[in-house]
Design a protein around this motif. Structure first.
Motif, short mmCIF file in Angstrom:
data_model
loop_
_atom_site.label_atom_id
_atom_site.label_comp_id
_atom_site.label_asym_id
_atom_site.label_seq_id
_atom_site.Cartn_x
_atom_site.Cartn_y
_atom_site.Cartn_z
N SER A 1 0.84 -1.19 0.00
CA SER A 1 0.00 0.00 0.00
C SER A 1 0.87 1.23 0.00
N GLU B 1 -5.00 6.11 0.65
CA GLU B 1 -4.18 4.91 0.58
C GLU B 1 -4.66 4.03 -0.56
N GLN B 2 -3.72 3.37 -1.19
CA GLN B 2 -4.06 2.47 -2.29
C GLN B 2 -3.06 1.32 -2.31
N HIS B 3 -3.58 0.12 -2.48
CA HIS B 3 -2.71 -1.06 -2.60
C HIS B 3 -2.37 -1.24 -4.07
#
Ligand code: GLU
Ligand code: ZN
Length: 295
Positions: A139, A151-153
């Motif tokens: 992330s 947030e981003q995976h």
């Protein structure tokens, strides 16, 4: 050499003319820079000639001038920066951080735009292939000045992404990161449609050892049906004779105070007043605002 404490920028894509939504983003970026005596640079993101609208480049520069949004220094054109992009693509490829992908559009149907890694370990040659950047199963997050933590995976939500297209054109993600760093940009203020592009850009910055700018994503102005302005229909260029009223409307969209007397001001007077009163706490903390909700 002194490092200036604030360098902002506006980076239009000449696939169309500036519309009210682009004015709101340009204005926010300009005000955020000028309010602290910072620089404001202009970069023409002309990396995709087939999608370029004839006359759009000149019209964009003209409109910014008419609206009093003056920039510092010479305009940077991404079409002149191919050597820099090519050098980085080659380096990433040679280091095994990027690889060639020959998947057709058809093969990638049904994956919701998340590349499933089909070519990851096939060792294709670069000819007639796209180049994708391998993303880690991690992330990435940052704290946006307005939208807060995002947030981003990368592995699950994005997948290995294209940095050079099969037709040889460079991808926005790569060009934007290299140029923001090259121009010394410290602060990026842009539309919230780019919020979910930011983690990819953070990863590229990390990989290339570039420093991370601060980010502020302002609400995107949308059509009544929720679509992005200028996307699904050809919006008219901003009219030259409406600069003051449209700047006031854009200020209201940004939650900034507008006083009655400002309607009689020149664009430069309106902008000077707005820069003095620029207050990021008043910005609407939303991802989008329908144009119809603005008065
Ligand atoms: N060229 C991009 C656009 O017009 C904006 C790039 C950016 O601000 O990062 O959507
Ligand atoms: Zn592939």
């Amino acid at each position: 050499m002194n490092t200036p404490r604030y360098i902002g920028r506006f980076a239009p894509t000449p696939s169309g003319f500036l519309h009210f939504g682009s004015l709101v983003a340009a204005l926010a970026s300009w005000l955020d820079a000028r309010a602290v005596g910072g620089q404001w640079l202009l970069r023409m993101e002309d990396i995709d000639p087939p999608r370029e609208a004839p006359g759009a480049q000149a019209a964009i520069l003209h409109t910014l001038e008419n609206y009093g949004l003056h920039w510092d220094g010479a305009v940077v054109y991404q079409s002149q920066r191919h050597d820099a992009y090519a050098a980085v693509v080659q380096r990433l490829f040679q280091q095994g951080l990027a690889y060639a992908c020959t998947c057709s559009r058809k093969q990638l149907e049904g994956y919701n735009g998340i590349y499933p890694g089909l070519c990851r370990n096939l060792g294709h040659a670069q000819e007639d292939a796209a180049i994708r950047l391998r993303v880690p199963e991690l992330s990435y997050h940052f704290t946006d000045r307005l939208q807060g933590r995002f947030e981003q995976h990368l592995g699950r939500e994005v997948g290995d992404f294209v940095i050079r297209r099969r037709d040889g054109l460079y991808a926005y993600q790569l060009a934007v990161v290299l140029d923001d760093a090259w121009q010394g940009v410290t602060d990026i203020v842009r539309g919230a449609d780019l919020l979910d592009n930011t983690p990819r850009q953070l990863y590229l910055q990390e990989l290339l050892g570039l420093s991370q700018p601060r980010y502020l994503h302002v609400p995107l102005i949308t059509q009544p049906d929720g679509h992005k302005l200028g996307k699904s229909y050809r919006s008219a260029p901003l009219p030259a004779d409406q600069a003051t009223p449209l700047l006031l409307r854009a200020l209201r969209a940004l939650g900034q105070p507008v006083e009655a007397g400002m309607a009689l001001g020149t664009p430069s007077e309106v902008l000077a007043h707005a820069a003095q009163h620029w207050n990021t706490d008043a910005l609407p903390r939303r991802l989008s605002v329908p144009e119809a909700d603005l008065h």
